[in-house]
Design a protein around this motif. Sequence first.
Motif: not given
Length: 397
Positions: A120-146
């Motif tokens: 993730l550190q070596r190849f994951g650059h220039n991907t979204p790091t905004d508030w909704i990514e940090r606090n919803l899409y990444t933090r609760y990534n299983k919530l959406g499919v539920s």
Amino acid sequence: MWDGLVRFLDQGLTGASWWQAILVALVLTHITIASVTIYLHRHSAHRALDLHPVASHFFRFWLWMTTGMVTKEWTAIHRKHHAKCEREGDPHSPVIFGIKKVFWEGAELYREESRNQDTLQRFGHNTPTDWIERNLYTRYNKLGVSLMLIIDVALFGALGLTVWAIQMAWIPVTAAGIINGFGHYWGYRNFEAQDASTNVSPWGILIGGEELHNNHHTYPTSAKLSVKPYEFDIGWAYIRGLQALGLASVKKTPPKMAFGDVRPVADEKTLEAIIANRYEVMAGYAREMRAACRQELAGMKARSADATLVQAARRWLHRDEDKVPANVKPQLAQVLAQSPVLDKMVTMREELRALWTGTNATREQLAADLQAWCRRAEESGIAALRDFSIKLRSAHA
């Protein structure tokens, strides 16, 4: 109350029949695969196009709801796949893991690699790091499919469980299984890319154009995956639609070799055109090899040559040497010993490839080498070589 619950489980809010629910499921999964190929693959991983924030966020939201995949994880894993393709460290190579494991357990391989912080550190650059990514899409990534499960059941009742199951299985089967597996195992090749990538089908519809996997590995930064007139990339059609609406901007497409007047001799401009379009050049040479091979093998067959040798030559002689199985090479050597024409064409192919694989020669030396190659080709007495050389001398960047 009980009757109402039974009726709800039977019909949901829509009262859709089973075939209507399945049709909706297929439409929803197609939106998901379009989101993967346009947003995750072509935009995020390869930067082949820029997306308007509205389009970009729609794709992020949809993927959160239907896959639970995190943009940084998917992007990093895919970039690592290209960086270490079919070598140790490739996260999902059938060459490393075997076709059965990649096809049936591709999603598990993805999840295992997503826990590798170094990836993730070596190849994951220039991907979204905004508030909704940090606090919803990444933090609760299983919530959406539920939430999607609840929505599907609400719309279709008990049948919504099937709709949801199809949605959840779609990417693991099509992307992780078919593309990551069969896309490096079975199919046809337009180009001799450095890996074993194949085009699973010339019509990229079901998996959004990702079926054209050999084309992609040849031109990984291209937003368009189709290159032949008979190939169709539905993802590219969607990108053109987004472009017309001002929601996408294409940065790169496959190079297309241009031809003009035949130069008296190949010069540095010819060299520049050939190197820029080297995959297309070698694909053209392979076509000439196959044509010459058919003629030569017909003669060998008439002389009662070993049928096994003829079959091996027909299948492998036009391929790069490093793509030919070790057990076939002795058979090809026998064919070349019996056919000076094919032997000359194989030798000239490797000399042509040296124009861009050599690292020490100057531009002037390479141009001189190209001139010498064309002269030898046109004086060889082999029509296929002569015609190919003349066509090269008409190439323009």
